[in-house]
Each structure stands twice: as C-alpha cells, then as structure tokens.
Design a protein around this motif. Structure first.
Motif, PDB file in Angstrom:
ATOM      1  N   ILE A  62       0.077  10.254 -12.366  1.00 14.96           N
ATOM      2  CA  ILE A  62       1.391  10.566 -11.799  1.00 14.96           C
ATOM      3  C   ILE A  62       1.470  10.125 -10.340  1.00 14.96           C
ATOM      4  N   ILE A  63       0.443  10.453  -9.542  1.00 16.75           N
ATOM      5  CA  ILE A  63       0.442  10.030  -8.140  1.00 16.75           C
ATOM      6  C   ILE A  63       0.439   8.515  -8.033  1.00 16.75           C
ATOM      7  N   TRP A  64      -0.330   7.858  -8.889  1.00 20.94           N
ATOM      8  CA  TRP A  64      -0.364   6.386  -8.895  1.00 20.94           C
ATOM      9  C   TRP A  64       1.022   5.819  -9.183  1.00 20.94           C
ATOM     10  N   MET A  65       1.746   6.424 -10.119  1.00 13.51           N
ATOM     11  CA  MET A  65       3.094   5.964 -10.460  1.00 13.51           C
ATOM     12  C   MET A  65       4.056   6.190  -9.290  1.00 13.51           C
ATOM     13  N   ILE A  66       3.946   7.341  -8.625  1.00  8.77           N
ATOM     14  CA  ILE A  66       4.832   7.613  -7.489  1.00  8.77           C
ATOM     15  C   ILE A  66       4.590   6.606  -6.376  1.00  8.77           C
ATOM     16  N   TYR A  67       3.323   6.278  -6.139  1.00  8.28           N
ATOM     17  CA  TYR A  67       3.007   5.257  -5.140  1.00  8.28           C
ATOM     18  C   TYR A  67       3.706   3.938  -5.475  1.00  8.28           C
ATOM     19  N   ASN A  68       3.693   3.573  -6.750  1.00 10.12           N
ATOM     20  CA  ASN A  68       4.331   2.319  -7.161  1.00 10.12           C
ATOM     21  C   ASN A  68       5.847   2.383  -6.997  1.00 10.12           C
ATOM     22  N   PHE A  69       6.444   3.554  -7.263  1.00  9.50           N
ATOM     23  CA  PHE A  69       7.878   3.717  -7.033  1.00  9.50           C
ATOM     24  C   PHE A  69       8.211   3.645  -5.547  1.00  9.50           C
ATOM     25  N   ALA A  70       7.237   3.985  -4.702  1.00 11.29           N
ATOM     26  CA  ALA A  70       7.452   3.980  -3.252  1.00 11.29           C
ATOM     27  C   ALA A  70       7.279   2.593  -2.634  1.00 11.29           C
ATOM     28  N   ILE A  71       6.819   1.629  -3.402  1.00 16.48           N
ATOM     29  CA  ILE A  71       6.571   0.286  -2.854  1.00 16.48           C
ATOM     30  C   ILE A  71       7.837  -0.372  -2.319  1.00 16.48           C
ATOM     31  N   PRO A  72       8.992  -0.314  -3.028  1.00 17.18           N
ATOM     32  CA  PRO A  72      10.212  -0.920  -2.461  1.00 17.18           C
ATOM     33  C   PRO A  72      10.591  -0.325  -1.107  1.00 17.18           C
ATOM     34  N   ILE A  73      10.443   0.993  -0.953  1.00 19.35           N
ATOM     35  CA  ILE A  73      10.727   1.623   0.337  1.00 19.35           C
ATOM     36  C   ILE A  73       9.741   1.136   1.383  1.00 19.35           C
ATOM     37  N   THR A  74       8.492   0.996   0.972  1.00 24.31           N
ATOM     38  CA  THR A  74       7.454   0.503   1.887  1.00 24.31           C
ATOM     39  C   THR A  74       7.772  -0.906   2.350  1.00 24.31           C
ATOM     40  N   ARG A  75       8.185  -1.761   1.429  1.00 32.50           N
ATOM     41  CA  ARG A  75       8.514  -3.142   1.787  1.00 32.50           C
ATOM     42  C   ARG A  75       9.693  -3.192   2.752  1.00 32.50           C
ATOM     43  N   ALA A  76      10.695  -2.338   2.496  1.00 31.26           N
ATOM     44  CA  ALA A  76      11.861  -2.284   3.394  1.00 31.26           C
ATOM     45  C   ALA A  76      11.453  -1.794   4.780  1.00 31.26           C
ATOM     46  N   ALA A  77      10.579  -0.786   4.818  1.00 30.86           N
ATOM     47  CA  ALA A  77      10.115  -0.250   6.107  1.00 30.86           C
ATOM     48  C   ALA A  77       9.328  -1.292   6.885  1.00 30.86           C
ATOM     49  N   LEU A  78       8.507  -2.054   6.180  1.00 31.61           N
ATOM     50  CA  LEU A  78       7.730  -3.115   6.841  1.00 31.61           C
ATOM     51  C   LEU A  78       8.653  -4.194   7.387  1.00 31.61           C
ATOM     52  N   TYR A  79       9.676  -4.540   6.624  1.00 27.60           N
ATOM     53  CA  TYR A  79      10.627  -5.571   7.049  1.00 27.60           C
ATOM     54  C   TYR A  79      11.418  -5.118   8.271  1.00 27.60           C
ATOM     55  N   LEU A  80      11.814  -3.836   8.266  1.00 29.78           N
ATOM     56  CA  LEU A  80      12.610  -3.285   9.370  1.00 29.78           C
ATOM     57  C   LEU A  80      11.741  -2.770  10.513  1.00 29.78           C
ATOM     58  N   LYS A  81      10.406  -2.861  10.324  1.00 27.72           N
ATOM     59  CA  LYS A  81       9.443  -2.402  11.346  1.00 27.72           C
ATOM     60  C   LYS A  81       9.614  -0.915  11.666  1.00 27.72           C
ATOM     61  N   ILE A  82       9.800  -0.137  10.624  1.00 25.27           N
ATOM     62  CA  ILE A  82       9.900   1.312  10.773  1.00 25.27           C
ATOM     63  C   ILE A  82       8.487   1.894  10.784  1.00 25.27           C
ATOM     64  N   SER A  83       8.180   2.712  11.754  1.00 22.52           N
ATOM     65  CA  SER A  83       6.830   3.256  11.912  1.00 22.52           C
ATOM     66  C   SER A  83       6.542   4.327  10.867  1.00 22.52           C
ATOM     67  N   PRO A  84       5.264   4.562  10.569  1.00 19.63           N
ATOM     68  CA  PRO A  84       4.899   5.629   9.620  1.00 19.63           C
ATOM     69  C   PRO A  84       5.442   6.995  10.044  1.00 19.63           C
ATOM     70  N   ASN A  85       5.364   7.308  11.347  1.00 21.27           N
ATOM     71  CA  ASN A  85       5.863   8.608  11.823  1.00 21.27           C
ATOM     72  C   ASN A  85       7.363   8.742  11.632  1.00 21.27           C
ATOM     73  N   SER A  86       8.088   7.624  11.746  1.00 21.84           N
ATOM     74  CA  SER A  86       9.534   7.665  11.518  1.00 21.84           C
ATOM     75  C   SER A  86       9.833   7.965  10.053  1.00 21.84           C
ATOM     76  N   LEU A  87       9.032   7.392   9.158  1.00 20.88           N
ATOM     77  CA  LEU A  87       9.203   7.677   7.730  1.00 20.88           C
ATOM     78  C   LEU A  87       8.877   9.138   7.436  1.00 20.88           C
ATOM     79  N   THR A  88       7.850   9.660   8.106  1.00 28.51           N
ATOM     80  CA  THR A  88       7.495  11.073   7.939  1.00 28.51           C
ATOM     81  C   THR A  88       8.643  11.969   8.388  1.00 28.51           C
ATOM     82  N   THR A  89       9.257  11.603   9.507  1.00 26.44           N
ATOM     83  CA  THR A  89      10.392  12.377  10.014  1.00 26.44           C
ATOM     84  C   THR A  89      11.567  12.303   9.043  1.00 26.44           C
TER      85      THR A  89
END
Length: 227
Positions: free
Chosen positions: A20-47
């Motif tokens: 289940i955790i592995w699947m959630i990580y995979n669902f989170a990949i599009p958000i991760t790619r968008a964050a990397l493209y927009l240069k959003i920091s990890p702490n900003s995502l946490t917030t």
C-alpha cells in the motif's frame, strides 16, 4: 536516466515490504515531478500537506462540507509522500535536529482524529479517538527512543534490536506491516470514519490495539537493552 526512473529510485519501501505504501508513493510521483519542475522545496510541500489536513478536518465541522474531507485528506497524504521524494531526489534532506516533517505528521494525525471524534458526536467515539491518539503519540516517543539507541550505540548488534523475530516472507510481511503497524498507510482508515461514522468506534478500537501492540514491542526491546 529519465526523471521518472530517478524519482522511483528514491521510493524507500519495496512492494514486498508494504504494498500500500509503495502504491501511494507511485501515486505521489506526478506531484513530485510538478514540485521538481516548479522548484518547490520539501518543507513547502510539508506545509501544504499540513494545510490540506487542517482543511480536511475543518470540513467535517462545517455543515454541508463533509464530503470535502476525503479529497482534501487524500491530497494531504500524497503531498506528505511527495515531500520525502523531493527531498531525497534533490538531496535537500534536513541536516538539523528539528524534524519539521515529523512534527507535521504528529499534528496532522492528532488534529484529524480530534475532528473525526467531534464529527461523530459520540462520547464513546470521543474517548476511543483520544485514547488512540495518546497511544499513537506514546508509540512514537518509544520508537524515537529506540532509534536514538540504535544510532548512538553502534556496538549493539542488530540482533539486540530484533528481540522479536521479523517475518521474512513477502506475503506475511505485507500482512504484518499493513494490518499490525501504525504507519502512513494506516491513515487511509480515517476515510472509513468520514464515510461511515457508525464504524468509528470499531476503527478507533482497532487503532488502539495496534498502537498498544507497537508500544509493547518497543518497551520489550528497550527493557532488554543496556547502555
């Protein structure tokens, strides 16, 4: 190496450990790619994750907005997974002793359980919900103590930390980690309460059981260790 492969390399859980955790990580990949493209920091995502968790809880307390809980909560959960992926992919892992993401997780769980308990409007559910939070926080403290000993007493063999035999079969491991540990995937169970409040007492009772089990395991190991 493509960015997609690079992100997947930083998923820290294998499907043989917790599907289940592995699947959630995979669902989170599009958000991760968008964050990397927009240069959003990890702490900003946490917030952002905390903000969506806060909004999901508040939606339960506002008449007519109850149905917003599930999408808001799921977005919060995906952002929580994405912040770790962004941090590991970019190498921007916190170097200070203050763990913002960890404190955020404790806040989100406590606040959402509080709102769910109020939403159900039942004294029994309220007591069970608050008990589940207290045991969850206690297990977190005990787990932190165990991690501290593991990091600061390198002379201890790994066997010292594994007084309880861990399952080594992929199916057994998945069953154990999914149903008998309180982890990120466990938070999905809150959706059941929001959708079917009549099951809230059963859900919180289950969370009390697995939190108690976790506390007992940690205490058992800690009591066997000597400084």
């Amino acid at each position: 190496m493509s960015e997609q492969v690079k992100i997947r390399d930083h998923i820290k859980v294998a499907p043989t450990e917790n599907l289940i955790i592995w699947m959630i990580y995979n669902f989170a990949i599009p958000i991760t790619r968008a964050a990397l493209y927009l240069k959003i920091s990890p702490n900003s995502l946490t917030t952002l994750s905390s903000g969506f968790a806060l909004s999901s809880g508040m939606s339960l307390l506002i008449e007519g907005l109850h149905n917003a809980f599930i999408p808001l909560f799921l977005i919060s959960l995906l952002l929580d997974f994405a912040d770790g992926l962004v941090a590991r992919t970019t190498g921007k892992i916190g170097r200070t002793a203050f763990r913002y993401d960890h404190i955020s997780d404790l806040f989100k769980v406590s606040f959402v359980v509080l709102c769910l308990s109020i939403f159900c409007n039942s004294k029994v559910v309220w007591m069970l919900g608050m008990s589940s939070v207290m045991l969850f926080l206690l297990s977190t403290v005990l787990n932190h103590d165990l991690s501290f000993v593991r990091k600061n007493f390198a002379q201890k063999s790994e066997q010292d930390f594994r007084r309880i035999k861990e399952p080594n079969n992929a199916i057994v491991t998945n069953i154990f980690t999914i149903f008998f540990t309180y982890n990120s995937h466990t938070l999905l169970i809150f959706i059941i309460i929001a959708a079917k409040p009549q099951f809230a007492a059963h859900v919180f009772a289950y969370l009390i059981i697995i939190s108690t089990y976790a506390c007992m395991r940690y205490i058992f190991v800690l009591m066997k260790l000597e400084y």
